[in-house]
Motif scaffolding. Structure first.
Motif, short mmCIF file in Angstrom:
data_model
loop_
_atom_site.label_atom_id
_atom_site.label_comp_id
_atom_site.label_asym_id
_atom_site.label_seq_id
_atom_site.Cartn_x
_atom_site.Cartn_y
_atom_site.Cartn_z
N SER A 64 -23.59 60.14 12.46
CA SER A 64 -22.87 59.65 11.27
C SER A 64 -23.15 60.47 10.01
O SER A 64 -22.20 60.90 9.33
CB SER A 64 -23.21 58.18 11.04
OG SER A 64 -22.51 57.68 9.95
N PRO A 65 -24.42 60.75 9.63
CA PRO A 65 -24.63 61.55 8.41
C PRO A 65 -24.11 62.97 8.54
O PRO A 65 -23.68 63.57 7.54
CB PRO A 65 -26.16 61.52 8.23
CG PRO A 65 -26.73 61.14 9.54
CD PRO A 65 -25.70 60.26 10.18
N ARG A 66 -24.11 63.51 9.75
CA ARG A 66 -23.55 64.85 9.94
C ARG A 66 -22.06 64.85 9.60
O ARG A 66 -21.57 65.73 8.89
CB ARG A 66 -23.75 65.33 11.39
CG ARG A 66 -23.29 66.76 11.58
CD ARG A 66 -23.36 67.23 13.03
NE ARG A 66 -22.19 66.85 13.80
CZ ARG A 66 -21.84 67.41 14.97
NH1 ARG A 66 -22.61 68.35 15.50
NH2 ARG A 66 -20.78 67.02 15.61
N GLN A 67 -21.35 63.85 10.09
CA GLN A 67 -19.91 63.79 9.86
C GLN A 67 -19.61 63.54 8.38
O GLN A 67 -18.69 64.13 7.81
CB GLN A 67 -19.28 62.70 10.73
CG GLN A 67 -17.78 62.85 10.91
CD GLN A 67 -17.41 64.11 11.68
OE1 GLN A 67 -18.00 64.43 12.71
NE2 GLN A 67 -16.45 64.87 11.16
N GLN A 68 -20.39 62.66 7.76
CA GLN A 68 -20.19 62.38 6.34
C GLN A 68 -20.34 63.64 5.49
O GLN A 68 -19.53 63.92 4.60
CB GLN A 68 -21.19 61.31 5.87
CG GLN A 68 -20.91 59.91 6.41
CD GLN A 68 -22.04 58.94 6.10
OE1 GLN A 68 -22.92 59.24 5.28
NE2 GLN A 68 -22.05 57.79 6.76
N GLU A 69 -21.39 64.39 5.76
CA GLU A 69 -21.64 65.61 4.98
C GLU A 69 -20.60 66.68 5.29
O GLU A 69 -20.19 67.43 4.38
CB GLU A 69 -23.05 66.14 5.26
CG GLU A 69 -24.14 65.30 4.64
CD GLU A 69 -23.98 65.15 3.13
OE1 GLU A 69 -23.83 66.18 2.44
OE2 GLU A 69 -23.98 64.01 2.65
N ASN A 105 -17.50 66.16 5.97
CA ASN A 105 -16.30 65.78 5.22
C ASN A 105 -16.45 66.12 3.73
O ASN A 105 -15.50 66.58 3.09
CB ASN A 105 -16.03 64.28 5.39
CG ASN A 105 -15.57 63.94 6.80
OD1 ASN A 105 -15.03 64.79 7.51
ND2 ASN A 105 -15.80 62.70 7.22
N LYS A 106 -17.65 65.90 3.20
CA LYS A 106 -17.89 66.24 1.79
C LYS A 106 -17.78 67.75 1.57
O LYS A 106 -17.23 68.20 0.56
CB LYS A 106 -19.30 65.77 1.37
CG LYS A 106 -19.44 64.27 1.21
CD LYS A 106 -20.87 63.93 0.80
CE LYS A 106 -21.12 62.43 0.76
NZ LYS A 106 -22.53 62.13 0.45
N SER A 163 -8.37 59.19 2.91
CA SER A 163 -9.25 60.31 3.27
C SER A 163 -8.42 61.41 3.91
O SER A 163 -7.24 61.21 4.25
CB SER A 163 -10.33 59.84 4.25
OG SER A 163 -9.73 59.49 5.49
N THR A 216 -25.80 69.31 7.16
CA THR A 216 -25.28 68.64 8.36
C THR A 216 -26.34 68.46 9.44
O THR A 216 -26.39 67.42 10.10
CB THR A 216 -24.08 69.41 8.95
OG1 THR A 216 -24.48 70.73 9.29
CG2 THR A 216 -22.91 69.44 7.97
#
Length: 670
Positions: A482-487, A489-490, A536, A597
C-alpha cells in the motif's frame, strides 16, 4: 573418537559406509571418517577396489550448510576428494537417493559411479548464490561435456539416474534393491584396469553451446551473479589444466561466498524453513485435525486455482457455485489447465483424469456438510463474507475448519459471525493460486492452536510456502504494498512518469513495476464504477475504459501481443491533474523513487513486526519473495534493508517526511 563412517570388507573389496542422518551431509566428522576409510583401503595391499555408499535415505546430499561462515574444522572436502582422485585403486560411488552439491562432487571424484533408478544427481549451489566449490565445475565438463555441465551448474536442477547415464555422468544403473551387491560386482570388473581419473580428461570448448545457453536463460538469470560465475568456470575447464581450473573455481567461489547475493539466498534458504514454525505451538504435543475432504466456495479464477492445489495432492474437493454456467466454466478451466500441463510433460498423462475425478461440483452449500476444511473465495466484501460464514456455521460439521481467502479484510470480524470463532482462520492464496507458492495463514484472535498448526502442515502437503500473519489490513504483503503504491501515485503528480518508476523497480530486480502491475491486474479492480466521479489519475483511466492489458490500454498502450509503449494520453491525463492541483513539475531522480517506494515498504514491515502481526523479519522476506517477486538475490525487503544499512534507510525516510519505525531507527529489527 568415533566417526559416522564405518568400513566393511567383502574379500578384496572394501566398502566405506557413511551413516550420518538425516541426509549424510558432508560435515567435519563425516569428512574425517571418509579420510580414515580411504587410508585404510589404500594402505591394505589385499584390498583391490573400494566402494563408497551411504546408509539411510540418501547418498551424500551436500555440504553441511551450518558450517558456512564458521572456522574450518577437520580435513576439507578438497583434501578428501583429492586423495580419492589420486588413488591407484578403483573407487566406485554407489548412489541412491540424492547426490547433490558436495555429494555429487564426491561421486565425481570417484573413478566410477553406479546408481539405482530412483537416484538423482545435481549441483544446486547456484540456488544459494554459489557454485560447486569442490571441483564440480571442472570435472563435469570433462565428463559430460560443456552443454550438459552448464545445465547442471548454472541452472542447478538435478538429473535422474537414467538421464545421468545417458550423458555419461553415471556408468551403470543398477538394481533398486541390490545397490551394494551390484556396486561390489561392478568394482571387481574394474580391478586390473587403468584407473580413469576425470581430472586427467580434456574438456572440449564449445563456445556456441555457451552462447546459446546464455541466450536461452537470460531472463531466468537476470540480475544473479552466480549463474555467470558458473559459466565462467565451465569455460575455464576447457582452456586450462585441471589444477589451474580448480584454482579459478576456488577464486570464483570465494567471491560469491563473500558477496551479498549468496548471503541473501542462504538467508532465504533458512527463512523458508523457519517460517513453517509457529512460535507458541509445540508440534510434538499438538494433534492435527484430519483433512480428507475440502470444500471451496467459488469456481472463478481463485476458487478454481485453490481447488487444484488440493486435487493435485490427492485430496477430494467439493466446489460450490451459485449458477450452473459459472460452475461449468470454472471446472472446464481447471481441466484445461491440467491438460495443458500434461501436454507439456509437467504431469503424467493420466493426472488430469485422476485430479478431476476427485472433484465434486455442486450448486448447494449443503453439500459441504462432510468437509473437514471449507475455504471461501467469494467477492471481497465484508457483508458478503459474514453472511456466508453465518450459513457455513449451520452447515459445517463440528471440528471443521472454516477459512477465508480474503486479501485485506478483518478475519476476527468474519469469525464473529459464527458460533465457533476458534475454527476460523485466514488462508490468503496468491493468484494464480495453482501456481503461486505463497500462502499467508492469518491467525485470528480466537483461532485455535490446532487449527493453525493443521493449516500450516496442510500447506506443506499442497506444496505451498506458508507464513503466519496476524489480523491487520492487508496482512503482511498487501499492507506493505500500500505505501509503495501511494508514493508511486504521488511521484506521478510531481513529475515522474509511469515508465520511469516502473524501470527503477525492474532494474532493482522486481518482475514489474507498480503501474505495469496495475495494468496486468486491471486498473478497474476496486473502482467505484462511476465514470462521472473522477478523483484520481486511476479514476480518469478507468472512466475512459483504460482498464489495463485486457483493454490494450491502461497506464500504457498495448499492441495485440500485449507489448507496452508509453501513452501520450496518459501523459495528458497526468498533466491535467497536475495543473488542476497547482503542482509544479520537477525532475525526479531514480534514487528518490527508491527512497519513496521501497524504503516505505521496509518501514511498514518493521511496523508490522513491532505490532506482532508477523513472527519474524525473515517471514516478511518470505512473503515478498514468494508472493510478489522480490528479487531472490536481495533476500527480501528486511534483509535488503540490513545490507543497505539501517542508517541509510532511516535517513532516506526522514528526508521525505516519513514517520520511521522505532526498531528501524534502533537497528533492532528482528
Amino acid at each position: 573418537m568415533t566417526f559416522p563412517v564405518r568400513t566393511e570388507r567383502h574379500d578384496d573389496v572394501l566398502v566405506i559406509i557413511s551413516d550420518s542422518p538425516p541426509v549424510n551431509a558432508l560435515g567435519a566428522d563425516v569428512r574425517e571418517g571418509l579420510k580414515a576409510g580411504f587410508e585404510e583401503g589404500l594402505n591394505d595391499a589385499s584390498i583391490k577396489a573400494i566402494v563408497l555408499r551411504c546408509d539411510g535415505k540418501t547418498f551424500f546430499a551436500g555440504a553441511d550448510i551450518t558450517e558456512f561462515g564458521k572456522p574450518p574444522r577437520g580435513p576439507g572436502l578438497h583434501e578428501v576428494l583429492d586423495a580419492m582422485d589420486k588413488a591407484d585403486k578403483p573407487i566406485v560411488a554407489a548412489i541412491h537417493g540424492t547426490a547433490l552439491g558436495g555429494g555429487c562432487e564426491t561421486a565425481l571424484a570417484c573413478h566410477y559411479r553406479v546408481a539405482v533408478p530412483s537416484a538423482v544427481l545435481g549441483t544446486p549451489e547456484v540456488k544459494l548464490g554459489l557454485l560447486p566449490g569442490a571441483g564440480g565445475t571442472q570435472r563435469l565438463p570433462r565428463l559430460v561435456g560443456v552443454k550438459a555441465a552448464l545445465e547442471m551448474v548454472a541452472i542447478g536442477d538435478p538429473v535422474p539416474a537414467k538421464k545421468a547415464a545417458e550423458i555419461g555422468l553415471v556408468d551403470r544403473v543398477v538394481g533398486e534393491d541390490s545397490l551394494e551387491a551390484d556396486a561390489i560386482a561392478f568394482a571387481r570388473e574394474q580391478i586390473g584396469k587403468p584407473v580413469p581419473r576425470i581430472s586427467e580428461k580434456t574438456a572440449t570448448a564449445d563456445p556456441e553451446a555457451v552462447e546459446a545457453f546464455r541466450k536461452a536463460n537470460a531472463r531466468k538469470m537476470r540480475g544473479f551473479d552466480a549463474p555467470e560465475a558458473n559459466i565462467r568456470c565451465v569455460e575455464a575447464a576447457t582452456d586450462r589444466p585441471f589444477a589451474e581450473g580448480m584454482k579459478f573455481e576456488r577464486e570464483e567461489f570465494m567471491k560469491l561466498m563473500m558477496g551479498t547475493q549468496s548471503a541473501a539466498q542462504r538467508h532465504l534458504f533458512f527463512a523458508e524453513r523457519q517460517a513453517a514454525k509457529i512460535d507458541d505451538i509445540d508440534p510434538k504435543t499438538t494433534t492435527l485435525r484430519p483433512i480428507n475432504k475440502v470444500g471451496v466456495i467459488g469456481a472463478g479464477t481463485m476458487g478454481g486455482g485453490i481447488s487444484m492445489n488440493f486435487l493435485s495432492a490427492g485430496i477430494a474437493v467439493t466446489i460450490v457455485e451459485m449458477q450452473q454456467d459459472a460452475l461449468d466454466r470454472g471446472t472446464g478451466v481447471m481441466r484445461k489447465n491440467y491438460e495443458a500441463s500434461a501436454a507439456k510433460g509437467r504431469i503424467k498423462p493420466d493426472a488430469p483424469d485422476k485430479a478431476m475425478g476427485l472433484l465434486t461440483p455442486t450448486l448447494s452449500l449443503d453439500d459441504l456438510a462432510d468437509c473437514d476444511l471449507i475455504i471461501e473465495a467469494v467477492y471481497e466484501n465484508m457483508d458478503v463474507k459474514k453472511e456466508l460464514f453465518g450459513k457455513l456455521d449451520k452447515i459445517a460439521k463440528p471440528g471443521a475448519i472454516l477459512a477465508s481467502n480474503t486479501s485485506y479484510l478483518n478475519v476476527d470480524e468474519i469469525a464473529a459471525s459464527t458460533s465457533r470463532p476458534e475454527d476460523v482462520v485466514g488462508m490468503h492464496f496468491f493468484s494464480p493460486a495453482n501456481v503461486m507458492k505463497l500462502l499467508e495463514v492469518v491467525r485470528g484472535e480466537k483461532t485455535a492452536k490446532d487449527v493453525l498448526a493443521t493449516v500450516m502442515a496442510l500447506a506443506k502437503k499442497i506444496r505451498k510456502v506458508a507464513v503466519v500473519a496476524g489480523v491487520t489490513h492487508g496482512f503482511i504483503g498487501n499492507r506493505m504494498l500500500s505505501p509503495r503504491q501511494q508514493e508511486a501515485n504521488k511521484l506521478l503528480m510531481e513529475g515522474a512518469t509511469p515508465e520511469q518508476i516502473d524501470k527503477v523497480h525492474v532494474d532493482f530486480g522486481m518482475p514489474m513495476g507498480p503501474f505495469q502491475m496495475a495494468d496486468l491486474a486491471g486498473v478497474d479492480i476496486g473502482w467505484h464504477r462511476d465514470p462521472t466521479r473522477v478523483e484520481s489519475i486511476r479514476d480518469a483511466l478507468a472512466a475512459e475504459g483504460r482498464w489495463g492489458q485486457k483493454k490494450q490500454a491502461g497506464f500504457y498502450d498495448y499492441d495485440e501481443k500485449r507489448n507496452p509503449t508509453p501513452s501520450p494520453r496518459v501523459a495528458e491525463i497526468i498533466e491535467d491533474f497536475r495543473s488542476k492541483s497547482n503542482m509544479a513539475k520537477r525532475d525526479i531522480t531514480d534514487q528518490e523513487i527508491v527512497e519513496r517506494t521501497l524504503y516505505p515498504m521496509v518501514n511498514e514491515g518493521a511496523l508490522i513486526l513491532e505490532e506482532g502481526k508477523a513472527q519474524r523479519a525473515s517471514d516478511v522476506d518470505v512473503v515478498w519473495i514468494y508472493g510478489y517477486g522480490w528479487p531472490v538475490y536481495r533476500g527480501g525487503p528486511m534483509f535488503w534493508a540490513k545490507t543497505e544499512g539501517y542508517e541509510k534507510v532511516v535517513a532516506g525516510l526522514e528526508k521525505h517526511g516519513f514517520k520511521v519505525a522505532q526498531t528501524l531507527k534502533d537497528g533492532t529489527v528482528k
